[in-house]
Design a protein around this motif. Structure first.
Motif, PDB file in Angstrom:
ATOM      1  N   ALA A  99      85.929  45.454 147.229  1.00 18.63           N
ATOM      2  CA  ALA A  99      86.680  45.893 146.053  1.00 18.63           C
ATOM      3  C   ALA A  99      88.153  45.662 146.360  1.00 18.63           C
ATOM      4  CB  ALA A  99      86.425  47.371 145.767  1.00 18.63           C
ATOM      5  N   TYR A 100      88.873  45.058 145.414  1.00 21.43           N
ATOM      6  CA  TYR A 100      90.291  44.824 145.638  1.00 21.43           C
ATOM      7  C   TYR A 100      91.040  44.969 144.327  1.00 21.43           C
ATOM      8  CZ  TYR A 100      89.185  40.107 143.964  1.00 21.43           C
ATOM      9  OH  TYR A 100      88.756  39.043 143.222  1.00 21.43           O
ATOM     10  N   GLY A 101      92.310  45.279 144.451  1.00 19.67           N
ATOM     11  CA  GLY A 101      93.150  45.458 143.278  1.00 19.67           C
ATOM     12  C   GLY A 101      94.607  45.582 143.681  1.00 19.67           C
ATOM     13  N   THR A 102      95.435  45.883 142.693  1.00 17.21           N
ATOM     14  CA  THR A 102      96.874  46.026 142.921  1.00 17.21           C
ATOM     15  C   THR A 102      97.243  47.492 142.805  1.00 17.21           C
ATOM     16  OG1 THR A 102      97.223  43.856 141.934  1.00 17.21           O
ATOM     17  CG2 THR A 102      99.153  45.288 142.152  1.00 17.21           C
ATOM     18  N   ALA A 103      97.713  48.068 143.903  1.00 10.38           N
ATOM     19  CA  ALA A 103      98.144  49.460 143.905  1.00 10.38           C
ATOM     20  C   ALA A 103      99.605  49.513 143.472  1.00 10.38           C
ATOM     21  CB  ALA A 103      97.992  50.082 145.285  1.00 10.38           C
ATOM     22  N   LEU A 104      99.905  50.451 142.604  1.00 11.91           N
ATOM     23  CA  LEU A 104     101.281  50.653 142.157  1.00 11.91           C
ATOM     24  C   LEU A 104     101.855  51.851 142.886  1.00 11.91           C
ATOM     25  CD1 LEU A 104     100.824  49.995 138.342  1.00 11.91           C
ATOM     26  CD2 LEU A 104     101.492  48.409 140.139  1.00 11.91           C
ATOM     27  N   VAL A 105     102.956  51.594 143.597  1.00 16.79           N
ATOM     28  CA  VAL A 105     103.610  52.611 144.409  1.00 16.79           C
ATOM     29  C   VAL A 105     104.944  52.957 143.742  1.00 16.79           C
ATOM     30  CG1 VAL A 105     104.540  53.134 146.696  1.00 16.79           C
ATOM     31  CG2 VAL A 105     102.563  51.617 146.468  1.00 16.79           C
ATOM     32  N   PRO A 106     105.148  54.228 143.380  1.00 23.03           N
ATOM     33  CA  PRO A 106     106.418  54.592 142.739  1.00 23.03           C
ATOM     34  C   PRO A 106     107.598  54.279 143.654  1.00 23.03           C
ATOM     35  CG  PRO A 106     104.850  56.406 142.630  1.00 23.03           C
ATOM     36  CD  PRO A 106     104.265  55.361 143.535  1.00 23.03           C
ATOM     37  N   GLN A 107     108.635  53.680 143.075  1.00 18.33           N
ATOM     38  CA  GLN A 107     109.840  53.402 143.852  1.00 18.33           C
ATOM     39  C   GLN A 107     110.615  54.692 144.013  1.00 18.33           C
ATOM     40  OE1 GLN A 107     112.108  50.415 141.794  1.00 18.33           O
ATOM     41  NE2 GLN A 107     110.860  48.738 142.562  1.00 18.33           N
TER      42      GLN A 107
END
Length: 163
Positions: free
Chosen positions: A148-156
């Motif tokens: 399973a793979y994806g794009t994690a969004l990390v708050p700046q």
């Protein structure tokens, strides 16, 4: 009672085989139940990380950085599931014995992907995809790998957003 004892004494190999089948079935069910309990516990722990299959994230109030995250697991089939599936292929229909195997593998891969996002301080994973591979084994015993793979969004951080 004497008949049962007579059968056991005349066919000890058959009785030993039946005992092994029962022990394998019980041990497999216990192991599967333990794995499902572990999965449920970790799903509660990582429940704050939302997973979307959409390519683009929903509107977010603050800027985010993107990080590729993944989770992979290889789960082997056991002899009992293989035997049951072999019998079911004679009659057709759903292979329920493999459905639980694939369900556990898929959920475990998602949990490992979420753990990877958690290590990067991600709060959201978008564009999640799955890859499934059949891993052949000796004497027809095999395994399944799910990635399973994806794009994690990390708050700046506010300081990084100003720079």
């Amino acid at each position: 009672m004497d008949v049962v004892l007579g059968v056991v004494l005349q066919h000890p190999d058959f009785v030993f085989f039946l005992v092994l089948i029962v022990v394998g079935y019980v041990a497999g069910r216990i192991q599967e139940a333990r794995h499902y309990a572990s999965i449920r516990m970790r799903e509660k722990t990582l429940g704050g990380i939302t997973v979307f299959s959409n390519r683009f994230p929903p509107r977010l109030p603050a800027p985010h950085d993107a990080v590729l995250v993944s989770g992979s697991v290889v789960v082997s089939e056991d002899y009992f599931k293989q035997a049951v599936a072999g019998l079911q292929t004679l009659f057709g229909g759903r292979l329920r014995s493999y459905e639980s195997l694939l369900d556990r593998a898929r959920r475990e891969a998602v949990l490992r992907m979420k753990a990877d996002a958690h290590r990067h301080l991600g709060t959201l994973i978008v564009n999640v995809k799955f890859e499934t591979y059949s891993v052949p084994g000796k004497a027809a015993m095999g395994a399944v790998e799910i990635l399973a793979y994806g794009t994690a969004l990390v708050p700046q951080s506010p300081l990084a957003a100003r720079a």
